[in-house]
Design an enzyme around this catalytic site. Structure first.
Site, PDB file in Angstrom:
ATOM      1  N   ARG A 105      53.962 112.185  54.833  1.00  0.00           N
ATOM      2  CA  ARG A 105      54.478 111.620  53.581  1.00  0.00           C
ATOM      3  C   ARG A 105      55.586 112.490  53.023  1.00  0.00           C
ATOM      4  O   ARG A 105      55.573 113.711  53.201  1.00  0.00           O
ATOM      5  CB  ARG A 105      53.339 111.538  52.550  1.00  0.00           C
ATOM      6  CG  ARG A 105      53.672 110.728  51.321  1.00  0.00           C
ATOM      7  CD  ARG A 105      52.575 110.778  50.288  1.00  0.00           C
ATOM      8  NE  ARG A 105      52.688 111.960  49.442  1.00  0.00           N
ATOM      9  CZ  ARG A 105      51.880 112.235  48.424  1.00  0.00           C
ATOM     10  NH1 ARG A 105      50.894 111.407  48.122  1.00  0.00           N
ATOM     11  NH2 ARG A 105      52.058 113.310  47.692  1.00  0.00           N
ATOM     12  N   CYS A 107      57.419 112.802  49.111  1.00  0.00           N
ATOM     13  CA  CYS A 107      57.341 112.324  47.725  1.00  0.00           C
ATOM     14  C   CYS A 107      58.499 112.935  46.954  1.00  0.00           C
ATOM     15  O   CYS A 107      58.650 114.163  46.937  1.00  0.00           O
ATOM     16  CB  CYS A 107      56.009 112.728  47.104  1.00  0.00           C
ATOM     17  SG  CYS A 107      55.814 112.173  45.398  1.00  0.00           S
TER      18      CYS A 107
END
Ligand SMILES: C=C(N)C(=O)O
Length: 128
Positions: A105, A107
């Site tokens: 991920r 972010c």
């Protein structure tokens, strides 16, 4: 062959793009903003927005026949990184509920998002 993904379970595109594309071995979703596809509404609450964006990502991924567990990478765009903890809580619960491993991920905080929402999430899933 690239196939365009379309589902009524995720909000329709609000610009010149598609909800997602299926490349055969890989599925890429467009960034999903937290619009409820049934009502067209957006909650003011960041936890609810995060959950709705994840549900919309899931709907697009599932429209290809893949599952949440097939997601290998997510990108999360947030309007305010002070929401990081709340987003992580909702995000972790979502993958746990689907018995899915956490994908890679990124972010990032961004200045502004379409419809002035607080979060947008996109995914890459792999067909094994
Ligand atoms: C919401 C989007 N994914 C867009 O405008 O590109």
């Amino acid at each position: 062959m690239t196939q365009v993904l379309h589902t009524e379970q995720a909000p329709a595109a609000i610009g010149p793009y598609v909800q997602g594309v299926d490349l055969g071995n890989m599925v890429l979703t467009s960034g999903q903003i937290p619009v409820n596809p049934q009502t067209g509404e957006v909650s003011d609450d960041i936890a609810e927005q995060a959950r709705q964006s994840l549900e919309n990502v899931k709907a697009v991924v599932e429209s290809s026949g893949l599952k949440v567990a097939d997601i290998v990478k997510m990108t999360v765009f947030v309007k305010d990184l002070n929401d990081f903890g709340t987003v992580n809580e909702v995000y972790g619960q979502f993958f746990d509920e689907h018995n899915a491993p956490y994908p890679a991920r990124s972010c990032v905080e961004v200045a502004r998002l379409p419809k002035d929402v607080k979060i947008e999430i996109e995914a890459i899933a792999v067909r094994k």
